[in-house]
Design a protein around this motif. Structure first.
Motif: not given
Length: 295
Positions: A95-98, A123-127, A136-137, A145-146
């Motif tokens: 999961v990516g997010f701004t 879950f693997v998280l990336e900001e 990345g997607l 990604a959010f």
């Protein structure tokens, strides 16, 4: 040698009798005897001692039984895991997010509820910024990604609109405007703005600039910060004011006071969920469905 040969052998070994084993395997005794003899021939070792009323394992048979049972158990585990993965009960979601997205309660709630129902999905998280998230997607480093913007060029991606979030003014704690419980954008016309740097923050940046223009002024941007939290640190230092999504007002930061923005134009920013258009992972699709329902 096939898996069915191992199953035949293990069943005969456990029953100690070829006829009873054949009944349990739902087959005739002669074909089962032939399969066991063929297996012994392939291994080049006698696995059973034949008795008038049954069979017993040889030393080679006992050795082979332990390994055969381990192989079959591993196969059963692999099949069970595949079935659970197909149902979305096992897997991994990147999961990516701004930088502003994780402060909205929807993000934490979605991950928490999904983990509660499917604890074997990790879950693997990336900001990072929106540009890197979309890359990345496409490169399959991320699954969802959010983001705070739409897609100018989809290129195989899909965006689900989740919600619109109101924005608030963030002021130095001793700023003259903090005496007012509510502000309008026009009240900020003569202030020095600190903004989240474009292109990483193009969603927020563009929304703020557009709203100020609609309110009749062009904001004076004194600083641009690489992260939205950095803009708040600069506000705390008294270097200017900023406008952030309302969820960031949950972040306690000494020296910063938040005020609601009312009147026209209303200012809000989207929270969207981006993913690959051809996503097939059951776990990822299940998470996307949960997020959309919660939103």
């Amino acid at each position: 040698m096939e898996l069915r040969h191992l199953r035949y052998f293990v069943t005969v070994a456990r029953e100690g009798h070829i006829t009873r084993a054949a009944e349990k395997l739902h087959m005739q005794q002669p074909p089962l005897s032939q399969q066991i003899k063929a297996l012994e021939s392939e291994i080049d070792a006698a696995l059973f001692v034949r008795h008038p009323r049954g069979v017993s394992l040889t030393d080679a048979g006992r050795s082979f039984l332990a390994d055969a049972e381990a192989v079959l158990a591993q196969v059963d585990r692999a099949a069970a895991r595949a079935r659970r993965t197909a149902r979305g009960e096992v897997g991994r979601i990147a999961v990516g997010f701004t930088t502003s997205a994780p402060f909205h309660p929807l993000v934490a709630r979605a991950i928490r509820e999904f983990r509660a129902s499917r604890p074997d999905v990790s879950f693997v998280l990336e900001e990072t910024g929106s540009v890197d998230l979309l890359a990345g997607l496409r490169e399959e480093r991320l699954d969802i990604a959010f983001i705070r913007s739409g897609l100018a060029d989809p290129q195989g991606l899909a965006v689900h609109a989740l919600l619109q979030e109101d924005m608030v003014a963030a002021l130095p704690a001793r700023h003259r405007l903090v005496r007012r419980p509510r502000l309008t954008l026009k009240d900020l016309a003569h202030e020095t703005f600190i903004l989240y740097r474009r292109p990483d923050g193009r969603g927020l940046y563009d929304v703020i600039i557009s709203a100020c223009t609609e309110a009749g002024f062009s904001p004076h941007v004194g600083q641009e910060a690489p992260r939205i939290v950095s803009t708040l640190n600069l506000v705390a230092a008294g270097l200017g004011i900023t406008i952030v999504p309302a969820s960031l007002s949950r972040l306690p930061l000494e020296g910063v006071t938040y005020r609601t923005l009312s009147g026209r134009p209303a200012i809000s920013v989207p929270l969207n969920l981006a993913c690959r258009g051809d996503e097939r992972s059951a776990a990822t699709l299940g998470f996307i469905d949960l997020v959309r329902r919660l939103a």
